[in-house]
Design a protein around this motif. Structure first.
Motif, PDB file in Angstrom:
ATOM      1  N   GLN A  14      35.625  32.617  37.136  1.00  0.00           N
ATOM      2  CA  GLN A  14      36.369  33.553  36.877  1.00  0.00           C
ATOM      3  C   GLN A  14      37.354  34.461  37.575  1.00  0.00           C
ATOM      4  O   GLN A  14      38.423  34.763  37.228  1.00  0.00           O
ATOM      5  CB  GLN A  14      35.509  34.444  35.719  1.00  0.00           C
ATOM      6  N   TYR A  15      36.778  34.550  38.943  1.00  0.00           N
ATOM      7  CA  TYR A  15      37.554  35.409  39.778  1.00  0.00           C
ATOM      8  C   TYR A  15      38.813  34.496  40.470  1.00  0.00           C
ATOM      9  O   TYR A  15      39.538  35.276  41.360  1.00  0.00           O
ATOM     10  CB  TYR A  15      36.883  35.960  41.208  1.00  0.00           C
ATOM     11  N   PHE A  22      36.925  34.856  47.473  1.00  0.00           N
ATOM     12  CA  PHE A  22      36.705  33.874  46.521  1.00  0.00           C
ATOM     13  C   PHE A  22      36.944  32.505  46.953  1.00  0.00           C
ATOM     14  O   PHE A  22      36.194  31.553  46.560  1.00  0.00           O
ATOM     15  CB  PHE A  22      37.091  34.113  45.019  1.00  0.00           C
ATOM     16  N   ASN A  66      35.315  39.655  48.012  1.00  0.00           N
ATOM     17  CA  ASN A  66      36.712  38.873  47.392  1.00  0.00           C
ATOM     18  C   ASN A  66      37.074  37.874  48.171  1.00  0.00           C
ATOM     19  O   ASN A  66      38.381  37.459  47.834  1.00  0.00           O
ATOM     20  CB  ASN A  66      37.566  40.280  47.239  1.00  0.00           C
ATOM     21  N   LEU A 121      42.079  42.007  41.480  1.00  0.00           N
ATOM     22  CA  LEU A 121      40.759  41.426  42.032  1.00  0.00           C
ATOM     23  C   LEU A 121      41.150  40.477  43.235  1.00  0.00           C
ATOM     24  O   LEU A 121      40.347  40.220  44.077  1.00  0.00           O
ATOM     25  CB  LEU A 121      40.045  40.723  40.773  1.00  0.00           C
TER      26      LEU A 121
END
Lengths: 398, 784
Positions: free
Chosen positions: B538-539, B490, B488, B208
């Motif tokens: 959470q990422y 984040f 992505n 991730l």
């Protein structure tokens, strides 16, 4: 020729990051539509993170003892000419031995340009430490020139589990084995089977399920897996088989109890299996003569006599002639004559003895004060703290 | 006697270690085949010993527990082929040796006095420490080695072009093989497979967090570093038409360059546009020129009321004085009075708005809102920390990784052909924004959001400056942040989310702006933005925080549903709601609660807390019963992932029961898919492939089945067939199948197949360049 190797661990499932919005938000249903169009989402449940798309392993990953090492071996003809008599050999070199893993040892007659020879090898890893996959290719060029090359791929095999054991000796001849199994890998581990294969002397009962109304439920509940670094305790009860229990002297010193057989599974059913070495237990030393209790009440009345039954076993190699003495302690008073002859006792045989005693003190009292003397060797064996009884005043008991 | 027992077994264990080492050494000396790094192997031997002594320390610490040496795997495994039989015997014999020898030594060892035991205790500890360190460094070494070896491998590869090379290497091997005892390990490093080594870089991080070709840009704005200290000098003390506004109205009012005109409003309250004190200075010139000829419909028809309810700084930094000067308000009221629309207020507070925007503020926030409502004309002091002052944290993430790669690998000419939409090439409005999003140019879309927000006065370096919010500005933030998450990025998202706090500050509620949104209640923050906000940590490796946020959302959703059931309005006030509307509201909030549960389940899954995750997914089924088959299948796959095949099978059977009632293509596919997965879990790739192919017979365009069938083929040793399937699929419908997972598999297989993988990957890049937008994750092409 070109040579490539890829370890085939199980594929993984693609996870996506759901970003949703509502009809009235600025993008309207745009985000939701994007997720619907994304082939990796689950149709009809796009918000579900875990998709269905399989992706190939991205790296070598870890390999653990007891797992199966699978690898793809591909030999590709990148040249523009046909090569002949190709022989591909894959060996696995461990610290102690060298194994041949190739499925076929026959040479391939010829390989046309842009064609390849494929092989998938499997090997159940049985050693910890460095492993080296040695791949050798030999072939003949069109010119008749013989070619040979090889490549090495090194990897480490790690220990997946930490197993610790502990024995508990029961008053009877039963032995309880507690095994702590810790997952020292980095991924969750589903324990498919953890069983104790007993040695020939024992029968085993697994104590890892709780029976509730005919249905047995695992003591671990719904959690069927072990997270990394989690430890589980398994409990087994071992009973000596009848024929060995009779001859109590046989189970003495270090005995082999059996071994644990552990089967686990990880990602998408990747399987691993290990057995421990033979578990050994030091049987409690009983000396030459063993005195064990067969029956004893748990609660008795103060100053009222009660009966116990003892079993006296000759664990030595010789015949004994025994005399029983009973010494009173400040709470336990034995009834009957002290210094009585018990007669001859042959090796590995036993006799039962009914005794009567009373306690003059309330509370939990220790039964002590039995002395056995072997008249042949003039050796005296003392038996204290044989058992405990709870002594209560008679009014309380009623 | 137990302790004694343990002690003796400990000693015995120790003895066994020694024996094992001995046997290992013996074998080493006898072995002829070792032709590489005998040194190394020996050192490995030492390592294992030290590892065992590690256990020994453990044992000492735990006194009673005995570590068991896992000698080897069982011999009677089903998977074993006949050839391995002889090997097992050898292993068995070895094991037997191990077991016999220590028994002899036990007696001796038992005499060890207590003192000597304590001595023991100290020494092995050191060893074990070294041992573990060694291990770690060794691992690293091998990774580094792997990376280093890459070029060397390259030399090895073109074997046939340089036949001399081989002849040279051959004798080398021969020389090496006789010297079994001590060949220097450094002299001949072991080549490591390229595939493995390449991926090693990524292996340390979960997928991730893979950067997608872009470094998260940490552009630090001065106001960011010192939010509180920054004095808002430029702000006027009095809130009369701000200089910016006067400029607009004075000079260019006819050309409609008002920043707010860029917002296509989409909510019912669209006739009010709000401008911020910071707005004017930062409107890009380019934009104003663009909008010159643009749409002035909204502004011209309505006497665009530019309302600045800024809160100029009166006192010190800690508190902001809101001097709501009466003048503008009278103006506002005049506007409403003059609008000849008695239903304006009623419309504003439409059913839909109330239902959607409802939220229950915290006690503190509620108090502030009440005081705003009741003390309109007096000053309300609000701590500056309680205000939301967002601003762009980085200027521009615009960029096109695909184009960069093309420049690198395909040359300038090819790169020129790459044409994607960017923020300049679309209308500077919501329409353009949507266009960018749907064409998958999310980077450009993020950029455009930034521009629109800049126009609203919340641009770069504006974080920490007082501002006001509108429905539109928050929606823009939501879109921008959502896209950052989709990309992505984040960290960037987190940075820009930060000024919003927990999305409960008073100025994020409509009640805070009674004159802009008269009568309207609830939160301006879109529900989806709350979800996004909760999911974000959470990422970034902090799932616990995500769970906390989701839990508080869950509580509020549940409270709202409770209020509705008790005949109150969503926020607990006494409002008459028709049965119909109440029903609709319950439905909406139930589905929102379900959405929160969904996020929770996903988060738990990410935390690998499978038991709770499965429970949570079961709860989700209650809220989304129509998704039951998909969710049950998903739970089944979770169990497959753990390795619990039996439970997985149970769930898949449940799916079949549920779908039995429905018929239709989708459920049929689902059942087949599950069966295929089950076979996969049983290591039966052939059967799995059969089921995936079965799906393709029903639905030939099923991307998942196509891809999965190809993956199965690889495991069956059919690389060429597998490649053909994937390539065919990508060529057939590139728009659909150029998905990163598919491309990732494809490039992995190219690498396995031949030395020409680079060319093939570049061909893929070209295909991507035609079809994909700037949000494409180039990582999966493995061109780096």
């Amino acid at each position: 020729l070109i040579f490539a190797v890829m370890r085939l661990t199980k594929p993984t499932l693609f996870t996506n990051i759901p970003v949703t919005c509502e009809e009235r938000d600025l993008p309207g249903n745009l985000f939701n539509q994007l997720m619907k169009d994304d082939p990796s989402t689950v149709k009809g449940a796009e918000t579900l993170m875990l998709g269905e798309m399989l992706t190939l392993p991205q790296n070598f990953g870890n390999i653990f003892l007891g797992e199966t090492f699978s690898s793809y071996i591909s030999v590709h003809n990148d040249s523009n000419q046909v090569v002949k008599d190709i022989l591909v050999k894959a060996d696995l070199q461990t610290s102690s031995q060298r194994l041949n893993l190739s499925a076929s040892s026959a040479a391939v007659a010829e390989l046309k340009p842009d064609c390849c020879i494929d092989d998938v090898i499997h090997h159940e890893v049985k050693e910890i430490g460095t492993h080296i996959l040695v791949c050798a290719v030999s072939y003949t060029m069109q010119t008749g020139e013989k070619m040979y090359f090889r490549k090495f791929f090194k990897f480490q095999v790690l220990k997946p589990l930490d197993v610790k054991t502990k024995f508990y000796n029961a008053e009877t001849d039963e032995v309880f084995l507690e095994a702590q199994i810790q997952n020292i890998t980095t991924s969750p581990m589903f324990m498919e089977k953890v069983s104790l294969e007993p040695s020939m002397m024992y029968n085993v009962a697994e104590l890892n399920t709780v029976g509730t109304g005919g249905e047995s439920e695992s003591t671990f509940g719904a959690r069927t897996y072990l997270q990394p670094m989690d430890t589980r305790q398994y409990l087994y009860c071992l009973k000596p088989k009848q024929e060995f229990a009779e001859k109590a002297g046989v189970i003495k010193g270090v005995t082999v109890i059996g071994k644990l057989d552990i089967v686990w599974k990880t990602n998408l059913g990747e399987r691993g299996r290990l057995q421990t070495s033979q578990l050994q237990r030091m049987a409690p030393g009983y000396g030459d003569v063993r005195l064990s209790l067969e029956t004893i009440p748990d609660t008795v009345n103060l100053e009222e006599p009660f009966d116990i039954t003892c079993k006296i076993t000759n664990c030595s190699e010789r015949t004994m002639d025994l005399v029983l003495e009973m010494c009173n302690t400040n709470s336990i008073h034995w009834c009957g004559v002290s210094g009585r002859q018990l007669g001859k006792l042959h090796p590995s045989s036993s006799l039962h003895l009914a005794l009567t005693l009373l306690s003059s003190v309330q509370g939990l009292q220790s039964v002590s004060g039995l002395r056995l003397t072997d008249t042949f060797l003039k050796r005296t064996y003392e038996y204290d703290d044989i058992a405990q009884v709870c002594v209560v005043s008679s009014e309380v008991k009623q | 006697s137990n302790a004694k027992d343990a002690k003796s077994t400990l000693d015995e264990d120790d003895g066994r270690d020694i024996v094992q080492q001995k046997t290992e050494e013996e074998i080493l000396f006898h072995e002829e085949t070792i032709d590489l790094g005998g040194d190394e192997l020996e050192s490995e031997g030492n390592e294992t010993v030290s590892e065992d002594s590690n256990n020994f320390v453990d044992k000492l610490n735990e006194q009673m527990m005995e570590s068991v040496i896992i000698s080897d795997s069982p011999n009677n495994s089903e998977d074993d082929t006949g050839e391995l039989g002889c090997l097992q015997e050898i292993v068995e014999q070895m094991e037997a040796k191990d077991n016999q020898k220590p028994q002899g030594e036990v007696d001796k060892e038992e005499f060890l006095s207590n003192e000597s035991e304590t001595e023991h205790e100290e020494t092995p500890k050191d060893i074990s420490e070294i041992g573990t360190d060694d291990q770690a460094s060794l691992k690293e070494e091998s990774i580094q080695e792997a990376v280093k070896e890459e070029p060397k491998l390259g030399n090895n590869v073109p074997v046939e072009t340089k036949p001399n090379n081989i002849d040279e290497s051959k004798p080398e091997d021969q020389i090496l093989s006789p010297s079994t005892t001590k060949p220097s390990s450094e002299a001949e490093p072991i080549p490591v497979c390229t595939i493995f080594s390449q991926a090693n870089n990524a292996s340390t991080q979960p997928q991730l967090f893979l950067p997608d070709g872009f470094e998260p840009q940490m552009v630090k704005s001065p106001s960011f570093s010192s939010i509180i200290e920054t004095p808002v000098k430029s702000n006027p003390q009095v809130v009369q038409p701000s200089p910016s506004l006067s400029k607009f109205f004075g000079d260019t009012v006819n050309t409609n360059t008002l920043a707010s005109d860029f917002f296509d409003s989409f909510t019912t309250s669209n006739f009010i546009s709000v401008s911020n004190p910071n707005a004017s200075s930062s409107v890009p010139e380019q934009m104003s020129s663009l909008s010159d000829g643009g749409d002035g419909s909204c502004a011209s028809s309505n006497p665009a009321l530019a309302m600045q309810n800024g809160r100029p700084e009166a006192g010190g930094p800690p508190s902001v004085e809101i001097t709501q000067s009466p003048k503008p308000f009278s103006q506002i009221q005049a506007v409403f009075a003059g609008s000849d629309d008695p239903f304006a207020t009623a419309l504003n507070m439409s059913e839909l708005d109330r239902r959607n925007d409802a939220w229950i503020p915290s006690e503190e926030t509620r108090n502030v809102l009440i005081s705003v409502a009741t003390q309109q004309y007096s000053t309300v002091f609000i701590d500056k920390e309680n205000l939301t002052m967002p601003g762009l944290k980085f200027d521009n993430i615009q960029g096109d990784a695909v184009k960069d790669l093309m420049l690198r690998f395909l040359g300038e000419q090819a790169a020129v052909k790459r044409q994607v939409l960017n923020a300049n090439s679309v209308e500077q409005s919501f329409v353009g924004l949507k266009q960018l999003i749907s064409s998958k140019n999310w980077r450009a879309a993020v950029d455009l959001c930034g521009r629109l927000l800049t126009a609203h006065g919340q641009g770069y370096k504006k974080s920490g400056l007082p501002t006001s919010h509108t429905t539109d500005s928050l929606q823009l933030w939501f879109v921008r942040l959502a896209l950052l998450v989709k990309l992505n990025l984040f960290q960037n998202a987190e940075m820009e989310f930060e000024p919003f706090g927990n999305l409960d500050q008073p100025d994020l509620y409509y009640e805070y702006y009674p004159h802009v949104y008269p009568g309207r209640k609830g939160s301006m923050v879109p529900f989806s933005m709350r979800i996004l906000h909760a999911e974000l940590p959470q990422y970034l490796g902090n799932p616990q925080e995500s769970l906390d946020r989701l839990h508080s959302m869950k509580i509020i959703c549940a409270k709202i549903l409770e209020n509705l059931e008790q005949g109150l309005a969503e926020d607990g006030s006494m409002t008459n709601i028709t049965q119909e509307n109440r029903q609709a509201s319950v439905q909406l909030w139930r589905s929102r609660l379900g959405r929160v549960m969904y996020s929770m389940a996903n988060c738990l899954l990410m935390m690998k807390d499978y038991v709770l995750a499965v429970d949570a997914y079961h709860t989700v089924i209650k809220y989304y019963p129509q998704q039951e088959p998909q969710l049950l299948s998903g739970i089944g796959r979770i169990f497959l992932q753990i390795g619990d095949i039996k439970t997985a099978e149970k769930y898949f059977q449940d799916v079949e029961k549920v779908t039995h009632k429905l018929d239709g293509l989708q459920s049929q596919i689902m059942v087949l898919m599950n069966r295929a997965f089950l076979h996969l879990g049983q290591n039966n790739f052939a059967e799995a492939h059969r089921f995936f192919t079965e799906i393709l017979r029903i639905d030939s365009s099923n991307a998942v089945a196509n891809n999965n069938a190809a993956v199965c083929l690889l495991y069956l040793g059919k690389l060429k067939d597998s490649l053909r399937q994937l390539e065919g699929m990508v060529q057939q419908d590139p728009k659909h199948y150029l998905h990163e997972s598919v491309l990732f598999n494809l490039t992995t297989m190219y690498e396995l197949e031949s030395s020409r993988s680079m060319q093939k990957k570049q061909a893929l890049l070209e295909a991507v360049a035609i079809k994909e937008g700037d949000s494409f994750n180039t990582q999966c092409l493995k061109l780096g």
